[in-house]
Write an enzyme that holds these catalytic residues in place. Sequence first.
Site, PDB file in Angstrom:
ATOM      1  N   ASP A 173     111.788 154.688 -13.829  1.00  0.00           N
ATOM      2  CA  ASP A 173     111.397 156.038 -13.439  1.00  0.00           C
ATOM      3  C   ASP A 173     110.155 156.084 -12.545  1.00  0.00           C
ATOM      4  O   ASP A 173     109.490 157.096 -12.477  1.00  0.00           O
ATOM      5  CB  ASP A 173     111.126 156.859 -14.707  1.00  0.00           C
ATOM      6  CG  ASP A 173     110.027 156.238 -15.566  1.00  0.00           C
ATOM      7  OD1 ASP A 173     109.606 155.113 -15.258  1.00  0.00           O
ATOM      8  OD2 ASP A 173     109.602 156.871 -16.534  1.00  0.00           O
ATOM      9  N   THR A 174     109.844 155.031 -11.848  1.00  0.00           N
ATOM     10  CA  THR A 174     108.626 154.880 -11.046  1.00  0.00           C
ATOM     11  C   THR A 174     107.392 155.072 -11.922  1.00  0.00           C
ATOM     12  O   THR A 174     106.884 154.113 -12.434  1.00  0.00           O
ATOM     13  CB  THR A 174     108.611 155.792  -9.804  1.00  0.00           C
ATOM     14  OG1 THR A 174     108.620 157.166 -10.177  1.00  0.00           O
ATOM     15  CG2 THR A 174     109.820 155.510  -8.920  1.00  0.00           C
ATOM     16  N   ILE A 175     106.879 156.283 -12.112  1.00  0.00           N
ATOM     17  CA  ILE A 175     105.780 156.488 -13.058  1.00  0.00           C
ATOM     18  C   ILE A 175     105.957 157.822 -13.768  1.00  0.00           C
ATOM     19  O   ILE A 175     106.326 158.823 -13.155  1.00  0.00           O
ATOM     20  CB  ILE A 175     104.399 156.455 -12.363  1.00  0.00           C
ATOM     21  CG1 ILE A 175     103.276 156.644 -13.401  1.00  0.00           C
ATOM     22  CG2 ILE A 175     104.305 157.481 -11.253  1.00  0.00           C
ATOM     23  CD1 ILE A 175     101.872 156.459 -12.860  1.00  0.00           C
TER      24      ILE A 175
END
Length: 232
Positions: free
Chosen positions: A220-222
Amino acid sequence: MGRIAFLRLLSSFGGIWFVQTQPELPIVISTWAFVDAVRAAAQHVIKEGGSAVNAVVRGCTVCEVLQCDGSVGYGGSPDEAGETTLDAMVMDGTAMDVGAVGALRSVKRAIETARLVMEHTEHTLLVGSQASAFSLSLGLPGPTNLSTDDSLQAWSQWEKGGCQPNFWRDVIPDSTSACGPYKVSALMSGQGDRSRVGGGISGKHRKSSFSKATGYGNHDTISMAVIDRISF
């Protein structure tokens, strides 16, 4: 209190898990090993007395600048046309307000734009060129090119590799072995064989929740949560 106590289950000593029923605030939680982003968020609420929303924006902005994992911020994963666009969402848990942007072009500060959507519009989500125009109209830096030499090279290698992986299905040519442009045949769209359930695609072609592998490189990237106080 139950939610906070659950979060504190992450603490352990000697292999024995315990619950701290009186949590020490603030708490900053982030996905993956983005230590600099967590530190920036924590410093904002601990040393500067900032709000949880500002802390989340501060922390995620750090990752946008650092291009965490090569998947956050400019120069991240390009689309099929080789262009990098940005998505971001922020929520104020106190007021339950939400702001988000999708496919943001020409503006690096995606999380800040999402906050502006939340705080200064009645919208929840702005996308594409409209999101960019909104961001620029409120003074955020831009327009700027979000692609980098690395992202363009990654896109070129992806094309040379037969455009694998991709997110197409049930199209021609076969998306598991060839690049597009793709199209849908009459049979695949359900217009040919009406004996299929609902006139649509057969079960073997239906989307599966478990069709994509998950792991450190596919995530989810971040995501970040900050709890600065508890209200009852």
